[in-house]
Scaffold this motif. Structure first.
Motif, PDB file in Angstrom:
ATOM      1  N   LEU A 103       0.827  -1.205   0.000  1.00 32.43           N
ATOM      2  CA  LEU A 103       0.000   0.000   0.000  1.00 32.43           C
ATOM      3  C   LEU A 103       0.865   1.260   0.000  1.00 32.43           C
ATOM      4  O   LEU A 103       0.538   2.247  -0.680  1.00 32.43           O
ATOM      5  N   LEU A 104       1.958   1.220   0.739  1.00 36.23           N
ATOM      6  CA  LEU A 104       2.854   2.368   0.777  1.00 36.23           C
ATOM      7  C   LEU A 104       3.503   2.608  -0.579  1.00 36.23           C
ATOM      8  O   LEU A 104       3.571   3.752  -1.064  1.00 36.23           O
ATOM      9  N   ALA A 105       3.952   1.521  -1.237  1.00 34.69           N
ATOM     10  CA  ALA A 105       4.570   1.652  -2.559  1.00 34.69           C
ATOM     11  C   ALA A 105       3.564   2.150  -3.584  1.00 34.69           C
ATOM     12  O   ALA A 105       3.858   3.034  -4.396  1.00 34.69           O
ATOM     13  N   ALA A 106       2.357   1.591  -3.541  1.00 35.53           N
ATOM     14  CA  ALA A 106       1.321   2.014  -4.491  1.00 35.53           C
ATOM     15  C   ALA A 106       0.953   3.473  -4.286  1.00 35.53           C
ATOM     16  O   ALA A 106       0.822   4.242  -5.252  1.00 35.53           O
ATOM     17  N   GLY A 107       0.792   3.881  -3.033  1.00 38.23           N
ATOM     18  CA  GLY A 107       0.447   5.264  -2.756  1.00 38.23           C
ATOM     19  C   GLY A 107       1.531   6.236  -3.178  1.00 38.23           C
ATOM     20  O   GLY A 107       1.245   7.318  -3.717  1.00 38.23           O
ATOM     21  N   SER A 108       2.780   5.842  -2.981  1.00 39.90           N
ATOM     22  CA  SER A 108       3.898   6.708  -3.369  1.00 39.90           C
ATOM     23  C   SER A 108       3.933   6.917  -4.880  1.00 39.90           C
ATOM     24  O   SER A 108       4.167   8.032  -5.368  1.00 39.90           O
ATOM     25  N   ILE A 109       3.696   5.839  -5.630  1.00 39.02           N
ATOM     26  CA  ILE A 109       3.711   5.942  -7.089  1.00 39.02           C
ATOM     27  C   ILE A 109       2.550   6.794  -7.587  1.00 39.02           C
ATOM     28  O   ILE A 109       2.704   7.622  -8.498  1.00 39.02           O
ATOM     29  N   VAL A 110       1.372   6.614  -6.979  1.00 39.81           N
ATOM     30  CA  VAL A 110       0.212   7.420  -7.388  1.00 39.81           C
ATOM     31  C   VAL A 110       0.469   8.897  -7.133  1.00 39.81           C
ATOM     32  O   VAL A 110       0.173   9.751  -7.981  1.00 39.81           O
ATOM     33  N   LEU A 111       1.036   9.219  -5.982  1.00 42.13           N
ATOM     34  CA  LEU A 111       1.308  10.624  -5.661  1.00 42.13           C
ATOM     35  C   LEU A 111       2.354  11.236  -6.583  1.00 42.13           C
ATOM     36  O   LEU A 111       2.322  12.439  -6.863  1.00 42.13           O
ATOM     37  N   ALA A 112       3.271  10.403  -7.068  1.00 43.25           N
ATOM     38  CA  ALA A 112       4.313  10.905  -7.957  1.00 43.25           C
ATOM     39  C   ALA A 112       3.874  10.963  -9.412  1.00 43.25           C
ATOM     40  O   ALA A 112       4.614  11.470 -10.260  1.00 43.25           O
ATOM     41  N   THR A 113       2.667  10.452  -9.699  1.00 42.08           N
ATOM     42  CA  THR A 113       2.154  10.426 -11.078  1.00 42.08           C
ATOM     43  C   THR A 113       1.286  11.653 -11.329  1.00 42.08           C
ATOM     44  O   THR A 113       0.522  12.069 -10.448  1.00 42.08           O
ATOM     45  N   LEU A 121      -3.655   4.166 -13.895  1.00 41.09           N
ATOM     46  CA  LEU A 121      -2.707   3.288 -13.206  1.00 41.09           C
ATOM     47  C   LEU A 121      -3.429   2.340 -12.257  1.00 41.09           C
ATOM     48  O   LEU A 121      -3.055   1.169 -12.124  1.00 41.09           O
ATOM     49  N   MET A 122      -4.443   2.826 -11.590  1.00 35.97           N
ATOM     50  CA  MET A 122      -5.153   2.004 -10.606  1.00 35.97           C
ATOM     51  C   MET A 122      -6.162   1.052 -11.246  1.00 35.97           C
ATOM     52  O   MET A 122      -6.419  -0.032 -10.729  1.00 35.97           O
ATOM     53  N   LEU A 123      -6.737   1.447 -12.379  1.00 34.00           N
ATOM     54  CA  LEU A 123      -7.746   0.602 -13.020  1.00 34.00           C
ATOM     55  C   LEU A 123      -7.155  -0.430 -13.965  1.00 34.00           C
ATOM     56  O   LEU A 123      -7.682  -1.541 -14.087  1.00 34.00           O
ATOM     57  N   GLY A 124      -6.057  -0.070 -14.643  1.00 33.99           N
ATOM     58  CA  GLY A 124      -5.482  -0.998 -15.600  1.00 33.99           C
ATOM     59  C   GLY A 124      -6.480  -1.384 -16.676  1.00 33.99           C
ATOM     60  O   GLY A 124      -7.355  -0.599 -17.059  1.00 33.99           O
ATOM     61  N   MET A 125      -6.371  -2.621 -17.140  1.00 38.05           N
ATOM     62  CA  MET A 125      -7.286  -3.117 -18.174  1.00 38.05           C
ATOM     63  C   MET A 125      -8.272  -4.149 -17.640  1.00 38.05           C
ATOM     64  O   MET A 125      -9.273  -4.454 -18.289  1.00 38.05           O
ATOM     65  N   THR A 126      -8.001  -4.705 -16.476  1.00 40.75           N
ATOM     66  CA  THR A 126      -8.787  -5.857 -16.007  1.00 40.75           C
ATOM     67  C   THR A 126      -9.365  -5.651 -14.608  1.00 40.75           C
ATOM     68  O   THR A 126      -9.618  -6.620 -13.897  1.00 40.75           O
ATOM     69  N   TRP A 127      -9.576  -4.401 -14.199  1.00 44.66           N
ATOM     70  CA  TRP A 127     -10.029  -4.159 -12.834  1.00 44.66           C
ATOM     71  C   TRP A 127     -11.399  -4.775 -12.548  1.00 44.66           C
ATOM     72  O   TRP A 127     -11.712  -5.115 -11.401  1.00 44.66           O
ATOM     73  N   ARG A 128     -12.211  -4.943 -13.577  1.00 41.23           N
ATOM     74  CA  ARG A 128     -13.556  -5.488 -13.360  1.00 41.23           C
ATOM     75  C   ARG A 128     -13.526  -6.966 -12.968  1.00 41.23           C
ATOM     76  O   ARG A 128     -14.472  -7.457 -12.327  1.00 41.23           O
ATOM     77  N   ALA A 184       1.323  -2.671 -13.123  1.00 42.50           N
ATOM     78  CA  ALA A 184       1.406  -1.401 -12.405  1.00 42.50           C
ATOM     79  C   ALA A 184       1.209  -1.638 -10.912  1.00 42.50           C
ATOM     80  O   ALA A 184       0.213  -2.252 -10.491  1.00 42.50           O
ATOM     81  N   VAL A 185       2.121  -1.144 -10.101  1.00 36.89           N
ATOM     82  CA  VAL A 185       2.048  -1.342  -8.650  1.00 36.89           C
ATOM     83  C   VAL A 185       0.761  -0.755  -8.060  1.00 36.89           C
ATOM     84  O   VAL A 185       0.146  -1.390  -7.188  1.00 36.89           O
ATOM     85  N   PRO A 186       0.295   0.430  -8.481  1.00 40.60           N
ATOM     86  CA  PRO A 186      -0.981   0.923  -7.939  1.00 40.60           C
ATOM     87  C   PRO A 186      -2.155  -0.015  -8.206  1.00 40.60           C
ATOM     88  O   PRO A 186      -3.059  -0.127  -7.366  1.00 40.60           O
ATOM     89  N   PHE A 187      -2.157  -0.679  -9.357  1.00 41.30           N
ATOM     90  CA  PHE A 187      -3.199  -1.674  -9.629  1.00 41.30           C
ATOM     91  C   PHE A 187      -3.128  -2.794  -8.604  1.00 41.30           C
ATOM     92  O   PHE A 187      -4.153  -3.211  -8.050  1.00 41.30           O
ATOM     93  N   TRP A 188      -1.919  -3.281  -8.346  1.00 40.19           N
ATOM     94  CA  TRP A 188      -1.751  -4.339  -7.343  1.00 40.19           C
ATOM     95  C   TRP A 188      -2.229  -3.868  -5.982  1.00 40.19           C
ATOM     96  O   TRP A 188      -2.879  -4.618  -5.249  1.00 40.19           O
ATOM     97  N   GLY A 189      -1.876  -2.639  -5.630  1.00 39.70           N
ATOM     98  CA  GLY A 189      -2.226  -2.123  -4.311  1.00 39.70           C
ATOM     99  C   GLY A 189      -3.716  -1.979  -4.080  1.00 39.70           C
ATOM    100  O   GLY A 189      -4.165  -1.972  -2.925  1.00 39.70           O
ATOM    101  N   VAL A 190      -4.492  -1.871  -5.166  1.00 43.30           N
ATOM    102  CA  VAL A 190      -5.952  -1.759  -5.029  1.00 43.30           C
ATOM    103  C   VAL A 190      -6.616  -3.126  -5.148  1.00 43.30           C
ATOM    104  O   VAL A 190      -7.242  -3.629  -4.211  1.00 43.30           O
ATOM    105  N   TRP A 191      -6.474  -3.767  -6.296  1.00 45.51           N
ATOM    106  CA  TRP A 191      -7.294  -4.949  -6.598  1.00 45.51           C
ATOM    107  C   TRP A 191      -6.723  -6.228  -6.010  1.00 45.51           C
ATOM    108  O   TRP A 191      -7.484  -7.113  -5.601  1.00 45.51           O
TER     109      TRP A 191
END
Length: 213
Positions: A103-113, A121-128, A184-191
Protein backbone atom coordinates in the motif's frame (compact mmCIF):
# COMPACT_ATOMS: atom_id res chain seq x y z
CA UNK A 1 -14.45 -46.11 38.13
CA UNK A 2 -12.02 -44.11 40.24
CA UNK A 3 -10.61 -40.86 38.94
CA UNK A 4 -7.08 -42.28 38.93
CA UNK A 5 -8.18 -45.23 36.81
CA UNK A 6 -9.89 -42.88 34.35
CA UNK A 7 -6.76 -40.76 34.04
CA UNK A 8 -4.63 -43.86 33.51
CA UNK A 9 -6.93 -45.05 30.73
CA UNK A 10 -6.97 -41.67 29.00
CA UNK A 11 -3.19 -41.49 29.18
CA UNK A 12 -2.57 -45.02 27.93
CA UNK A 13 -1.38 -45.47 24.36
CA UNK A 14 -0.37 -41.84 23.99
CA UNK A 15 2.58 -41.39 21.63
CA UNK A 16 4.81 -38.32 21.29
CA UNK A 17 3.76 -35.74 18.73
CA UNK A 18 6.03 -35.52 15.70
CA UNK A 19 8.45 -32.63 15.57
CA UNK A 20 6.95 -29.76 13.54
CA UNK A 21 3.70 -31.71 13.13
CA UNK A 22 1.62 -28.54 12.82
CA UNK A 23 3.92 -27.04 10.21
CA UNK A 24 3.91 -30.27 8.21
CA UNK A 25 0.12 -30.46 8.27
CA UNK A 26 -0.24 -26.86 7.09
CA UNK A 27 2.42 -27.32 4.42
CA UNK A 28 0.55 -30.32 3.03
CA UNK A 29 -2.63 -28.26 2.97
CA UNK A 30 -0.73 -25.47 1.24
CA UNK A 31 0.51 -27.80 -1.48
CA UNK A 32 -2.97 -29.31 -1.93
CA UNK A 33 -4.51 -25.86 -2.28
CA UNK A 34 -1.77 -24.74 -4.65
CA UNK A 35 -2.42 -27.74 -6.88
CA UNK A 36 -6.16 -27.12 -6.87
CA UNK A 37 -5.73 -23.44 -7.70
CA UNK A 38 -3.28 -24.22 -10.51
CA UNK A 39 -5.67 -26.75 -12.06
CA UNK A 40 -8.51 -24.25 -11.78
CA UNK A 41 -6.40 -21.55 -13.44
CA UNK A 42 -5.46 -23.84 -16.32
CA UNK A 43 -9.07 -24.98 -16.78
CA UNK A 44 -10.62 -21.50 -16.71
CA UNK A 45 -7.98 -19.25 -18.23
CA UNK A 46 -5.29 -21.41 -19.79
CA UNK A 47 -1.56 -20.66 -19.85
CA UNK A 48 -0.09 -17.44 -21.21
CA UNK A 49 1.67 -17.93 -24.53
CA UNK A 50 4.25 -15.26 -23.68
CA UNK A 51 5.34 -16.88 -20.40
CA UNK A 52 8.97 -17.47 -21.56
CA UNK A 53 9.37 -13.75 -22.25
CA UNK A 54 7.42 -12.72 -19.15
CA UNK A 55 9.66 -14.54 -16.68
CA UNK A 56 12.64 -12.58 -17.97
CA UNK A 57 11.16 -9.28 -16.77
CA UNK A 58 11.96 -7.88 -13.32
CA UNK A 59 8.38 -6.80 -12.60
CA UNK A 60 7.14 -10.36 -12.98
CA UNK A 61 9.32 -11.44 -10.04
CA UNK A 62 8.48 -8.32 -8.04
CA UNK A 63 4.80 -9.19 -8.45
CA UNK A 64 5.38 -12.76 -7.28
CA UNK A 65 7.33 -11.52 -4.26
CA UNK A 66 4.19 -9.90 -2.81
CA UNK A 67 2.06 -13.05 -2.34
CA UNK A 68 5.13 -15.12 -1.43
CA UNK A 69 5.92 -12.71 1.42
CA UNK A 70 2.34 -12.97 2.70
CA UNK A 71 2.42 -16.77 2.47
CA UNK A 72 5.66 -16.95 4.46
CA UNK A 73 4.33 -14.77 7.28
CA UNK A 74 0.75 -16.09 7.22
CA UNK A 75 2.02 -19.66 7.64
CA UNK A 76 3.61 -18.70 10.96
CA UNK A 77 0.38 -16.99 11.96
CA UNK A 78 -1.71 -20.05 11.02
CA UNK A 79 0.59 -22.31 13.07
CA UNK A 80 0.01 -20.16 16.15
CA UNK A 81 -3.74 -19.93 15.57
CA UNK A 82 -3.91 -23.73 15.55
CA UNK A 83 -2.49 -23.89 19.08
CA UNK A 84 -4.52 -22.79 22.10
CA UNK A 85 -3.01 -19.85 23.92
CA UNK A 86 -0.16 -19.20 21.47
CA UNK A 87 0.92 -15.52 21.34
CA UNK A 88 -0.27 -13.75 18.21
CA UNK A 89 0.74 -10.10 18.34
CA UNK A 90 4.08 -10.37 16.52
CA UNK A 91 2.66 -12.90 14.03
CA UNK A 92 -0.16 -10.52 13.09
CA UNK A 93 2.29 -7.65 12.65
CA UNK A 94 4.54 -9.78 10.43
CA UNK A 95 1.57 -10.91 8.29
CA UNK A 96 0.38 -7.32 7.85
CA UNK A 97 3.83 -6.00 6.91
CA UNK A 98 3.83 -7.10 3.20
CA UNK A 99 0.37 -5.58 2.70
CA UNK A 100 1.40 -2.33 4.37
CA UNK A 101 4.53 -2.20 2.20
CA UNK A 102 2.46 -2.74 -0.95
CA UNK A 103 0.00 0.00 0.00
CA UNK A 104 2.85 2.37 0.78
CA UNK A 105 4.57 1.65 -2.56
CA UNK A 106 1.32 2.01 -4.49
CA UNK A 107 0.45 5.26 -2.76
CA UNK A 108 3.90 6.71 -3.37
CA UNK A 109 3.71 5.94 -7.09
CA UNK A 110 0.21 7.42 -7.39
CA UNK A 111 1.31 10.62 -5.66
CA UNK A 112 4.31 10.90 -7.96
CA UNK A 113 2.15 10.43 -11.08
CA UNK A 114 0.49 13.39 -12.84
CA UNK A 115 -3.20 13.58 -11.79
CA UNK A 116 -4.49 12.81 -15.26
CA UNK A 117 -2.83 9.37 -15.29
CA UNK A 118 -3.52 8.19 -11.75
CA UNK A 119 -6.89 6.59 -12.36
CA UNK A 120 -5.57 4.61 -15.32
CA UNK A 121 -2.71 3.29 -13.21
CA UNK A 122 -5.15 2.00 -10.61
CA UNK A 123 -7.75 0.60 -13.02
CA UNK A 124 -5.48 -1.00 -15.60
CA UNK A 125 -7.29 -3.12 -18.17
CA UNK A 126 -8.79 -5.86 -16.01
CA UNK A 127 -10.03 -4.16 -12.83
CA UNK A 128 -13.56 -5.49 -13.36
CA UNK A 129 -12.49 -9.15 -13.16
CA UNK A 130 -9.18 -9.35 -11.30
CA UNK A 131 -10.49 -9.37 -7.73
CA UNK A 132 -13.21 -11.95 -8.49
CA UNK A 133 -10.69 -14.16 -10.30
CA UNK A 134 -8.28 -14.14 -7.37
CA UNK A 135 -11.03 -14.93 -4.86
CA UNK A 136 -12.22 -17.81 -7.05
CA UNK A 137 -8.70 -19.23 -7.33
CA UNK A 138 -8.31 -18.92 -3.55
CA UNK A 139 -11.23 -21.22 -2.76
CA UNK A 140 -9.33 -24.54 -3.13
CA UNK A 141 -6.65 -23.22 -0.78
CA UNK A 142 -9.23 -21.94 1.69
CA UNK A 143 -10.95 -25.33 1.80
CA UNK A 144 -7.63 -27.13 2.29
CA UNK A 145 -6.48 -24.74 5.03
CA UNK A 146 -9.76 -24.91 6.96
CA UNK A 147 -9.66 -28.72 6.75
CA UNK A 148 -6.13 -28.64 8.18
CA UNK A 149 -7.16 -26.20 10.92
CA UNK A 150 -10.00 -28.53 11.91
CA UNK A 151 -7.41 -31.22 12.69
CA UNK A 152 -5.62 -28.88 15.12
CA UNK A 153 -6.99 -27.26 18.26
CA UNK A 154 -7.99 -23.68 17.45
CA UNK A 155 -9.90 -21.94 20.22
CA UNK A 156 -10.25 -18.55 18.51
CA UNK A 157 -12.29 -19.81 15.59
CA UNK A 158 -12.97 -16.55 13.75
CA UNK A 159 -9.31 -15.57 14.04
CA UNK A 160 -8.26 -19.02 12.83
CA UNK A 161 -10.50 -18.53 9.80
CA UNK A 162 -8.98 -15.10 9.27
CA UNK A 163 -5.50 -16.61 9.18
CA UNK A 164 -6.61 -19.38 6.84
CA UNK A 165 -8.32 -16.86 4.56
CA UNK A 166 -5.26 -14.62 4.48
CA UNK A 167 -3.07 -17.54 3.52
CA UNK A 168 -5.55 -18.77 0.91
CA UNK A 169 -5.92 -15.29 -0.60
CA UNK A 170 -2.16 -14.95 -0.97
CA UNK A 171 -1.94 -18.37 -2.57
CA UNK A 172 -4.75 -17.57 -5.00
CA UNK A 173 -2.95 -14.36 -5.87
CA UNK A 174 0.30 -16.25 -6.41
CA UNK A 175 -1.38 -18.52 -8.95
CA UNK A 176 -3.26 -15.69 -10.65
CA UNK A 177 -0.03 -13.69 -10.96
CA UNK A 178 1.13 -16.28 -13.49
CA UNK A 179 -1.72 -15.16 -15.75
CA UNK A 180 -2.52 -11.53 -14.92
CA UNK A 181 -1.28 -8.98 -17.50
CA UNK A 182 -1.22 -6.01 -15.10
CA UNK A 183 2.23 -4.69 -14.16
CA UNK A 184 1.41 -1.40 -12.40
CA UNK A 185 2.05 -1.34 -8.65
CA UNK A 186 -0.98 0.92 -7.94
CA UNK A 187 -3.20 -1.67 -9.63
CA UNK A 188 -1.75 -4.34 -7.34
CA UNK A 189 -2.23 -2.12 -4.31
CA UNK A 190 -5.95 -1.76 -5.03
CA UNK A 191 -7.29 -4.95 -6.60
CA UNK A 192 -4.82 -7.54 -5.31
CA UNK A 193 -5.13 -6.27 -1.75
CA UNK A 194 -8.92 -6.09 -2.07
CA UNK A 195 -9.02 -9.75 -3.16
CA UNK A 196 -6.94 -10.81 -0.15
CA UNK A 197 -9.18 -8.81 2.18
CA UNK A 198 -12.30 -10.48 0.74
CA UNK A 199 -10.85 -13.98 1.04
CA UNK A 200 -9.74 -13.24 4.60
CA UNK A 201 -13.25 -12.07 5.44
CA UNK A 202 -14.77 -15.23 3.93
CA UNK A 203 -12.48 -17.36 6.07
CA UNK A 204 -13.41 -15.42 9.21
CA UNK A 205 -17.12 -15.70 8.41
CA UNK A 206 -17.32 -19.45 7.82
CA UNK A 207 -14.70 -20.66 10.29
CA UNK A 208 -16.79 -20.45 13.50
CA UNK A 209 -19.28 -22.93 12.10
CA UNK A 210 -16.82 -25.14 10.19
CA UNK A 211 -14.18 -25.36 12.95
CA UNK A 212 -16.61 -25.77 15.84
CA UNK A 213 -15.57 -28.65 18.07
Amino acid sequence: MKTRDLVDRLASGVSPVEHNAVARLLNRALMTGLGGSAVLLAALYGVRSDMPELILTAMFWVRLAFPLAIIATAMKLAERLGRPGAPLKLAWCAAALPIAAMLLAAGSIVLATPPGYRLQLMLGMTWRTTTANIVLLSLPSLAAMLHAMKQLAPTRLALAGTGAGLLAGAQGLLVYSLYCPEMAVPFWGVWYVLAIVITTAIGAAIAPRFLRW
